[in-house]
Design an enzyme around this catalytic site. Structure first.
Site, PDB file in Angstrom:
ATOM      1  N   SER A 193       0.731  -1.259   0.109  1.00  0.00           N
ATOM      2  CA  SER A 193      -0.153   0.121   0.035  1.00  0.00           C
ATOM      3  C   SER A 193       0.667   1.114  -0.115  1.00  0.00           C
ATOM      4  O   SER A 193       0.257   2.261  -0.286  1.00  0.00           O
ATOM      5  CB  SER A 193      -0.710  -0.057   1.227  1.00  0.00           C
ATOM      6  N   HIS A 196      -5.125  -4.462  -1.946  1.00  0.00           N
ATOM      7  CA  HIS A 196      -5.128  -3.556  -2.743  1.00  0.00           C
ATOM      8  C   HIS A 196      -5.163  -3.883  -4.384  1.00  0.00           C
ATOM      9  O   HIS A 196      -4.776  -3.255  -5.084  1.00  0.00           O
ATOM     10  CB  HIS A 196      -3.882  -2.618  -2.641  1.00  0.00           C
ATOM     11  N   LYS A 251     -12.014  -1.203  -0.563  1.00  0.00           N
ATOM     12  CA  LYS A 251     -11.137  -0.352  -1.486  1.00  0.00           C
ATOM     13  C   LYS A 251     -11.845  -0.450  -2.780  1.00  0.00           C
ATOM     14  O   LYS A 251     -12.887   0.612  -2.949  1.00  0.00           O
ATOM     15  CB  LYS A 251      -9.673  -0.960  -1.377  1.00  0.00           C
TER      16      LYS A 251
END
Length: 403
Positions: free
Chosen positions: A195, A223, A253
């Site tokens: 990240s 992610h 996300k």
């Protein structure tokens, strides 16, 4: 009387002195642009001018998409706003099962299990597995670190994204514990997309090293879910679903919702729903979050939304580099390396003054000397907004003396 409490004011003053104290700045909405306010502390927020947001993990820009909003509303009307209880009591609904089937199919796994967050999924899974040794990448997310603290007898940290160092540390452990190591359960854990650096773990080589020593592999696709491998993440993109034992991720996300998941074989999921304390003793994920995540996953898999993101990423990376910045990584996360902590903070402030939200990331979140601006575009950013962001970086860099 001896004082045995906690001097929290002193702790806060120390954070202030070190420049590490954080504050809440409420946003008016979630999207590619919004207005922000200082923490109103119970009063009405006073929003300022609209700013471009290049600091959100809402990568596909789906948090305000009408289809996702409608799916959340439909779920609330059909099932309720909350699950009402643990999934093992009365909180298990058909909606939860449907999303789990979709996730399992997307990840190439037999089953999936929803958790209240990705953090809870990491901590609960490692604790439930109870490994004798965890081999953990040095830049793994805090939730993995905490999972190791709670659930592992021993944690061995290997150099970032270095399968050679992983193999050497596993060999050393095997040699040192020759009599007992054969009976130990070993787990290798890594993020897939990191990240803060925007790079990708070399999963194929990590699987090679793990298999050499009979260890399991667990990956966190927080992610990567929804963005790579037709939505299935790096594991799916690399064709490694049959070599990765535990696939974990978040719905908060790219999938624009809330919650986490674990995907794997039948025995893994059955074990977790019986032994993962963060699942057993938590209320089931709120139905609107489940509905929103399921629709976001469908959009990610069936449309060109991710392609739009990658075009924006390429334009930003090329523009920042041509301006004179060093941009790390290879994914949708664009870390603009500054180095000095104060310079990074000043650059972030100058960007904010120019209407761009991209705050500085500094130690201890990243190593000393590697302070940076973490740029995270969305698929919904327009060409004009990208150009405005690049203009702001150029002007801000010149003002701070970095260009």
């Amino acid at each position: 009387m001896t004082e045995r409490g906690f001097d929290l004011d002193a702790r806060l003053r120390e954070r202030e002195r070190a420049g590490l104290r954080r504050h809440l700045d409420p946003a008016e909405s979630v999207g590619a642009r919004t207005r922000f306010s200082d923490d109103p502390r119970g009063g009405a927020p006073e929003y300022g001018d609209e700013r471009l947001v290049f600091a959100s993990n809402n990568y596909l820009g789906l948090a305000s998409d009408r289809r996702v909003l409608q799916a959340a509303e439909n779920a609330a009307r059909a099932v309720g706003t909350g699950a009402g209880a643990s999934r093992l009591v009365t909180g298990d609904t058909g909606l939860h099962r449907a999303l789990e089937r979709d996730l399992a199919d997307c990840k190439g796994a037999e089953r999936a299990l929803l958790f209240s967050s990705g953090y809870a999924a990491n901590v609960g899974t490692i604790d439930a597995l109870g490994p004798d040794v965890v081999f953990s990448d040095e830049l793994n997310h805090a939730s993995i670190v905490d999972g190791c603290r709670v659930g592992a007898d021993e944690t061995v940290v290997y150099d970032h994204a270095d399968p050679g160092d992983l193999r050497a540390r596993m060999a050393r452990r095997a040699a040192e514990e020759l009599d007992s190591a054969a009976d130990e359960a070993w787990l290798v854990v890594t993020d897939t997309v990191f990240s803060m650096d925007g790079d990708v773990a070399p999963l194929d080589a990590i699987c090679d090293a793990a298999e050499e020593f009979g260890a399991w592999v667990m990956v966190d696709e927080a992610h990567a879910t929804g963005l790579f491998g037709e939505g299935g993440g790096i594991v799916r993109r690399e064709g490694l679903a049959d070599r990765v034992d535990v696939q974990l991720g978040t719905l908060s996300k790219a999938l624009a919702s809330q919650g986490g998941y674990v995907a794997g074989d039948e025995a893994l999921v059955e074990s977790l729903l019986n032994a993962a304390r963060s699942f057993v003793f938590s209320t089931g994920l709120a139905p609107p979050a489940v509905g929103a995540a399921r629709e976001s996953l469908r959009i990610a898999r069936e449309t060109d939304r991710a392609d739009r993101l990658w075009k924006t990423v390429e334009a930003l990376r090329d523009g920042l580099a041509s301006t004179g910045y060093e941009v790390l990584g290879e994914t949708q996360i664009l870390p603009v390396l500054v180095g000095d902590r104060d310079d990074a903070l000043a650059l972030g402030d100058q960007l904010a003054d120019r209407g761009v939200v991209a705050p500085a990331i500094r130690p201890p979140t990243v190593p000393e000397g590697t302070a940076r601006i973490r740029v995270a575009p969305m698929a919904t950013h327009t060409d004009d907004e990208v150009a405005r962001c690049l203009d702001a970086f150029e002007a801000a860099g010149e003002e701070v003396g970095l260009l």
